[in-house]
Design an enzyme around this catalytic site. Structure first.
Site, PDB file in Angstrom:
ATOM      1  N   ASP A 139      -5.886  -3.635  -2.138  1.00 53.32           N
ATOM      2  CA  ASP A 139      -4.835  -3.286  -1.191  1.00 53.32           C
ATOM      3  C   ASP A 139      -4.134  -4.523  -0.635  1.00 53.32           C
ATOM      4  OD1 ASP A 139      -3.407  -2.368   1.113  1.00 53.32           O
ATOM      5  OD2 ASP A 139      -4.715  -0.627   1.212  1.00 53.32           O
ATOM      6  N   SER A 183       0.827  -1.207   0.000  1.00 51.10           N
ATOM      7  CA  SER A 183       0.000   0.000   0.000  1.00 51.10           C
ATOM      8  C   SER A 183       0.865   1.263   0.000  1.00 51.10           C
ATOM      9  CB  SER A 183      -0.956  -0.048   1.195  1.00 51.10           C
ATOM     10  OG  SER A 183      -1.992   0.889   1.071  1.00 51.10           O
TER      11      SER A 183
END
Length: 296
Positions: free
Chosen positions: A185, A38
């Site tokens: 993510d 991320s």
């Protein structure tokens, strides 16, 4: 001294990484290979592309984070339509502006695909919801999807890793079957992939330093679950932490810089300059304390 670095997710709290990187430079610790999830993948990719901490700081200082909010145009005239996109497109923002911004930054260094980097210098963690797999890009692309990892755009890999569920629409990745994979993510399955540079013998080729945007596991407070919303948040947090917590509990925590950054929402793109500066200071402070006792 050359080391490898692993950066956790954390959204806008990643400004704390800048303070950590400043201190690493001061101690003449050079990051050889880097990996992240991320927001950590964003920082890692900039380092792999050859940007130093001053370069990254300047780029972030000039950046309006709210520019990454790019819902479909129709939501300007029909605000309620965002719920339509949330339901059918699985997110509110397209994420195209984030990917385009990343592409343009790497292009300054002539970096476009993983073929433009030394082999193994950058690893990006992504979650494949369709196959239920934790995916490391570029390592897993050929085995799982039949894609040439050398031709895969770095900006696309990082955009997928930073695709916070519901905030960004997931990217779709074609594979060996007719069904495209929904990629989100990486933090959903491994928010802190400290394990990523272990070789086949379970050893590390050089010291690996991890930077995690949270308190040490032992210091985490029990969650209060009073209603269904609390339970949903607890479920999501547990999924993010379970895999990494087990690994960290077994590994040597002496190689991790924990930077507590509580009270800041990961996707709060409206944080003030004062908050950004406080995050940088916190990273600097925790890295200074850590390196005084790090045995390497």
């Amino acid at each position: 001294m050359k080391i490898d670095g692993v950066f956790s997710g954390g959204g806008v709290k990643a400004y704390a990484f800048l303070g950590v990187l400043e201190v690493l430079n001061k101690h003449e610790l050079k990051l050889e290979r880097v990996a992240g999830t991320s927001a950590g993948a964003i920082v890692a990719s900039f380092l792999a592309a050859g940007f130093n901490v001053k370069d990254i700081q300047e780029k972030l200082d000039q950046l309006d984070l709210k520019a990454f909010q790019d819902p479909p145009l129709v939501t300007r005239w029909l605000p309620f339509s965002k719920w339509f996109f949330l339901y059918f497109q699985l997110g509110i923002n397209k994420g195209d502006k984030l990917e385009s911004w990343l592409y343009n930054q790497f292009a300054e260094k002539g970096i476009y695909t993983f073929n433009d980097l030394p082999k193994g210098y950058l690893k990006v963690v992504v979650s494949d919801l369709t196959l239920g797999k934790l995916v490391v890009i570029p390592d897993d692309l050929e085995r799982i999807y039949g894609l040439n990892p050398l031709h895969f755009p770095i900006s696309k890999a990082v955009r997928m890793s930073a695709g916070f569920p519901y905030f960004f629409m997931p990217k779709q990745l074609p594979g060996k079957s007719k069904t495209k994979s929904i990629m989100v993510d990486g933090g959903l399955l491994s928010n802190f992939p400290l394990w990523i540079f272990d070789n086949q013998r379970g050893n590390k080729d050089r010291p690996v330093l991890g930077v995690k945007l949270s308190d040490s596991i032992e210091k985490m407070e029990p969650r209060r679950i009073r209603n269904a919303l609390d339970m949903f948040q607890a479920l999501f947090s547990t999924m993010k932490l379970a895999h990494d917590s087990r690994y960290i509990s077994k590994s040597q925590k002496k190689n991790i810089i924990f930077v507590p950054v509580e009270g800041i929402e990961a996707m709060n793109f409206s944080i003030s300059n004062e908050t950004k500066e406080s995050l940088v200071r916190k990273g600097r402070e925790m890295a200074d304390v850590f390196l005084k006792r790090w045995p390497k």
